[in-house]
Write a protein that holds these residues in place. Structure first.
Motif, PDB file in Angstrom:
ATOM      1  N   THR A  36      27.758  42.965  33.915  1.00  0.00           N
ATOM      2  CA  THR A  36      26.869  41.806  33.966  1.00  0.00           C
ATOM      3  C   THR A  36      27.648  40.542  34.310  1.00  0.00           C
ATOM      4  O   THR A  36      27.242  39.766  35.181  1.00  0.00           O
ATOM      5  N   ILE A  37      28.771  40.327  33.635  1.00  0.00           N
ATOM      6  CA  ILE A  37      29.593  39.147  33.903  1.00  0.00           C
ATOM      7  C   ILE A  37      30.158  39.219  35.314  1.00  0.00           C
ATOM      8  O   ILE A  37      30.154  38.230  36.045  1.00  0.00           O
ATOM      9  N   GLU A  38      30.640  40.382  35.693  1.00  0.00           N
ATOM     10  CA  GLU A  38      31.192  40.542  37.035  1.00  0.00           C
ATOM     11  C   GLU A  38      30.125  40.308  38.100  1.00  0.00           C
ATOM     12  O   GLU A  38      30.380  39.680  39.123  1.00  0.00           O
ATOM     13  N   LYS A  39      28.912  40.781  37.845  1.00  0.00           N
ATOM     14  CA  LYS A  39      27.823  40.598  38.795  1.00  0.00           C
ATOM     15  C   LYS A  39      27.438  39.130  38.903  1.00  0.00           C
ATOM     16  O   LYS A  39      27.243  38.602  40.006  1.00  0.00           O
ATOM     17  N   ALA A  40      27.347  38.436  37.758  1.00  0.00           N
ATOM     18  CA  ALA A  40      27.027  37.008  37.770  1.00  0.00           C
ATOM     19  C   ALA A  40      28.110  36.226  38.511  1.00  0.00           C
ATOM     20  O   ALA A  40      27.809  35.316  39.288  1.00  0.00           O
ATOM     21  N   ALA A  41      29.359  36.599  38.274  1.00  0.00           N
ATOM     22  CA  ALA A  41      30.471  35.931  38.959  1.00  0.00           C
ATOM     23  C   ALA A  41      30.370  36.140  40.469  1.00  0.00           C
ATOM     24  O   ALA A  41      30.593  35.203  41.243  1.00  0.00           O
ATOM     25  N   SER A  42      30.009  37.346  40.885  1.00  0.00           N
ATOM     26  CA  SER A  42      29.902  37.604  42.323  1.00  0.00           C
ATOM     27  C   SER A  42      28.751  36.817  42.945  1.00  0.00           C
ATOM     28  O   SER A  42      28.861  36.364  44.082  1.00  0.00           O
ATOM     29  N   TYR A  43      27.648  36.625  42.219  1.00  0.00           N
ATOM     30  CA  TYR A  43      26.546  35.795  42.728  1.00  0.00           C
ATOM     31  C   TYR A  43      27.003  34.356  42.956  1.00  0.00           C
ATOM     32  O   TYR A  43      26.551  33.692  43.876  1.00  0.00           O
ATOM     33  N   LEU A  44      27.909  33.896  42.094  1.00  0.00           N
ATOM     34  CA  LEU A  44      28.416  32.534  42.210  1.00  0.00           C
ATOM     35  C   LEU A  44      29.585  32.414  43.176  1.00  0.00           C
ATOM     36  O   LEU A  44      30.042  31.307  43.462  1.00  0.00           O
ATOM     37  N   GLY A  45      30.083  33.540  43.622  1.00  0.00           N
ATOM     38  CA  GLY A  45      31.205  33.528  44.558  1.00  0.00           C
ATOM     39  C   GLY A  45      32.545  33.279  43.887  1.00  0.00           C
ATOM     40  O   GLY A  45      33.462  32.745  44.513  1.00  0.00           O
ATOM     41  N   VAL A  46      32.656  33.651  42.611  1.00  0.00           N
ATOM     42  CA  VAL A  46      33.905  33.497  41.868  1.00  0.00           C
ATOM     43  C   VAL A  46      34.236  34.831  41.219  1.00  0.00           C
ATOM     44  O   VAL A  46      33.407  35.735  41.177  1.00  0.00           O
ATOM     45  N   ASP A  47      35.464  34.961  40.696  1.00  0.00           N
ATOM     46  CA  ASP A  47      35.757  36.187  39.955  1.00  0.00           C
ATOM     47  C   ASP A  47      35.406  35.985  38.483  1.00  0.00           C
ATOM     48  O   ASP A  47      35.119  34.869  38.045  1.00  0.00           O
ATOM     49  N   SER A  48      35.390  37.062  37.729  1.00  0.00           N
ATOM     50  CA  SER A  48      34.949  37.000  36.335  1.00  0.00           C
ATOM     51  C   SER A  48      35.859  36.106  35.481  1.00  0.00           C
ATOM     52  O   SER A  48      35.385  35.456  34.554  1.00  0.00           O
ATOM     53  N   GLN A  49      37.141  36.018  35.800  1.00  0.00           N
ATOM     54  CA  GLN A  49      38.045  35.150  35.040  1.00  0.00           C
ATOM     55  C   GLN A  49      37.688  33.680  35.258  1.00  0.00           C
ATOM     56  O   GLN A  49      37.721  32.880  34.328  1.00  0.00           O
ATOM     57  N   GLN A  50      37.334  33.316  36.485  1.00  0.00           N
ATOM     58  CA  GLN A  50      36.924  31.935  36.761  1.00  0.00           C
ATOM     59  C   GLN A  50      35.645  31.585  36.005  1.00  0.00           C
ATOM     60  O   GLN A  50      35.496  30.474  35.493  1.00  0.00           O
ATOM     61  N   LEU A  51      34.726  32.540  35.918  1.00  0.00           N
ATOM     62  CA  LEU A  51      33.486  32.312  35.174  1.00  0.00           C
ATOM     63  C   LEU A  51      33.786  32.148  33.690  1.00  0.00           C
ATOM     64  O   LEU A  51      33.250  31.250  33.039  1.00  0.00           O
ATOM     65  N   LEU A  52      34.656  32.992  33.147  1.00  0.00           N
ATOM     66  CA  LEU A  52      35.056  32.872  31.743  1.00  0.00           C
ATOM     67  C   LEU A  52      35.713  31.520  31.496  1.00  0.00           C
ATOM     68  O   LEU A  52      35.407  30.841  30.513  1.00  0.00           O
ATOM     69  N   ASP A  53      36.590  31.100  32.396  1.00  0.00           N
ATOM     70  CA  ASP A  53      37.255  29.803  32.246  1.00  0.00           C
ATOM     71  C   ASP A  53      36.250  28.652  32.261  1.00  0.00           C
ATOM     72  O   ASP A  53      36.396  27.679  31.521  1.00  0.00           O
ATOM     73  N   ALA A  54      35.219  28.766  33.087  1.00  0.00           N
ATOM     74  CA  ALA A  54      34.192  27.726  33.138  1.00  0.00           C
ATOM     75  C   ALA A  54      33.428  27.650  31.818  1.00  0.00           C
ATOM     76  O   ALA A  54      33.146  26.556  31.313  1.00  0.00           O
ATOM     77  N   PHE A  55      33.096  28.806  31.244  1.00  0.00           N
ATOM     78  CA  PHE A  55      32.413  28.823  29.951  1.00  0.00           C
ATOM     79  C   PHE A  55      33.306  28.253  28.854  1.00  0.00           C
ATOM     80  O   PHE A  55      32.845  27.509  27.990  1.00  0.00           O
ATOM     81  N   LYS A  56      34.586  28.597  28.902  1.00  0.00           N
ATOM     82  CA  LYS A  56      35.518  28.066  27.905  1.00  0.00           C
ATOM     83  C   LYS A  56      35.602  26.547  28.007  1.00  0.00           C
ATOM     84  O   LYS A  56      35.542  25.839  26.996  1.00  0.00           O
ATOM     85  N   LYS A  57      35.686  26.045  29.235  1.00  0.00           N
ATOM     86  CA  LYS A  57      35.765  24.598  29.446  1.00  0.00           C
ATOM     87  C   LYS A  57      34.498  23.912  28.933  1.00  0.00           C
ATOM     88  O   LYS A  57      34.575  22.871  28.275  1.00  0.00           O
ATOM     89  N   ALA A  58      33.349  24.502  29.210  1.00  0.00           N
ATOM     90  CA  ALA A  58      32.079  23.924  28.755  1.00  0.00           C
ATOM     91  C   ALA A  58      32.003  23.894  27.228  1.00  0.00           C
ATOM     92  O   ALA A  58      31.592  22.884  26.634  1.00  0.00           O
ATOM     93  N   ARG A  59      32.412  24.972  26.584  1.00  0.00           N
ATOM     94  CA  ARG A  59      32.366  25.005  25.113  1.00  0.00           C
ATOM     95  C   ARG A  59      33.351  24.018  24.501  1.00  0.00           C
ATOM     96  O   ARG A  59      33.061  23.386  23.499  1.00  0.00           O
ATOM     97  N   ILE A  60      34.518  23.872  25.108  1.00  0.00           N
ATOM     98  CA  ILE A  60      35.499  22.906  24.608  1.00  0.00           C
ATOM     99  C   ILE A  60      34.939  21.487  24.733  1.00  0.00           C
ATOM    100  O   ILE A  60      35.070  20.677  23.812  1.00  0.00           O
ATOM    101  N   GLU A  61      34.280  21.198  25.851  1.00  0.00           N
ATOM    102  CA  GLU A  61      33.674  19.874  26.027  1.00  0.00           C
ATOM    103  C   GLU A  61      32.576  19.625  24.993  1.00  0.00           C
ATOM    104  O   GLU A  61      32.440  18.509  24.485  1.00  0.00           O
TER     105      GLU A  61
END
Length: 97
Positions: A36-61
């Protein structure tokens, strides 16, 4: 004094119980549907690690904003930020309450 002792005992027991549950949850979550995460990342044109990093950044903010607004104790907020930074799995990222 007795009431305080009961509350402390209950808090310690709850903490111990949750400590034993979270590692199991992390393992179970990984087996749910990792694609699911990998599929969502591919829809956004990023890899799953980049998506995880974005979520981490959002939660930290979110935590930083709550600290700034006085909704979270700064010490607890810093601890939560460290947990978020140390998390390597999308499913076990600490939640910001």
């Amino acid at each position: 004094m007795r009431k305080r002792k009961v509350i402390m005992t209950t808090a310690v027991a709850a903490t111990a119980a949750m400590s034993s549950v979270f590692p199991i949850y992390g393992v179970a979550a990984q087996t749910r549907d990792p694609s699911t995460i990998e599929k969502a990342a591919s829809y956004l044109g990023v890899d799953s690690q980049q998506l995880l990093d974005a979520f981490k950044k959002a939660r930290i903010e979110l935590v930083e904003d709550k600290i700034k607004n006085g909704l979270i104790d700064p010490g607890a907020g810093i601890e939560l930020i460290h947990k978020i930074e140390d998390s390597d799995d999308f499913y076990i990222l600490p939640k910001v309450a």
